[in-house]
Design an enzyme around this catalytic site. Structure first.
Site, PDB file in Angstrom:
ATOM      1  CG  ASP A 131       0.789   0.403   2.354  1.00 51.77           C
ATOM      2  OD1 ASP A 131      -0.108   0.613   1.518  1.00 51.77           O
ATOM      3  OD2 ASP A 131       0.598   0.473   3.578  1.00 51.77           O
ATOM      4  CG  ASP A 165      -2.789   4.162   0.891  1.00 50.35           C
ATOM      5  OD1 ASP A 165      -3.939   3.741   1.114  1.00 50.35           O
ATOM      6  OD2 ASP A 165      -1.760   3.576   1.281  1.00 50.35           O
TER       7      ASP A 165
END
Length: 188
Positions: A131, A165
């Site tokens: 991420d 995401d």
């Protein structure tokens, strides 16, 4: 080229492009940043390299292998549904939403299944999701008079996430927004 062929090509292209951009960004961050290194783009937008061992927002769900296998089964279901939607000549919006969700899910599966081996830290199926997108829109401290948290720092929108995401969230949000239109289309 008939409508169904166009829609199949569109869906496959969208999934491929999102997967490619997602993996390029993750591999670039993984190979160029130290863990927790942060690059300020703007005060409200930063690249922050973190690795997520669980689900969205770092939530964990039992044994890692079960989470990875669940993701794979869910993605196969989404891919099957996308194929069904293409064959049924569904709307471009439904195809876009479903393609976004499939691309995002597949991008995170690649991390879980392969990154542990590719980057030499875990066996297959035990990798961590990379991420990097961080949007701390408002940073400050809670007012002192608030019980339990008074004086402590807070960040509004603290999650760190990736392009996969984002694709999932956008796809699901659009599905929810347009759900009534899809139901009407189905009833015709």
């Amino acid at each position: 080229m008939n409508s169904i062929t166009k829609k199949a090509l569109y869906s496959a292209s969208l999934v491929f492009i999102i997967l490619l951009l997602d993996q390029i960004s993750k591999i670039w961050v993984k190979t160029s940043f130290e863990l927790y290194e942060e690059l300020y783009i703007f005060s409200w937008f930063r690249l922050l390299f973190v690795e997520n061992n669980g689900m969205a927002f770092g939530l964990e769900w039992g044994n890692k292998i079960y989470l990875t296998l669940f993701r794979i089964v869910a993605s196969l279901g989404i891919a099957t549904y996308l194929g069904y939607c293409v064959k049924k000549n569904e709307t471009w919006t439904l195809l876009t939403c479903t393609s976004l969700v499939l691309a995002g899910a597949t991008g995170n599966i690649i991390d879980c299944v392969f990154y542990g081996q590719w980057f030499d830290y875990a066996p297959y199926f035990y990798g961590r999701v990379v991420d990097m997108l961080y949007f701390p829109l408002i940073e400050g401290h809670y007012w002192d008079w608030i019980p339990g948290v008074g004086g402590q720092p807070f960040v509004f929108f603290a999650p760190v996430f990736n392009l996969a995401d984002s694709a999932i969230c956008i796809g699901v949000a659009l599905l929810l927004i347009y759900e009534s239109k899809f139901a009407k289309h189905e009833n015709k």
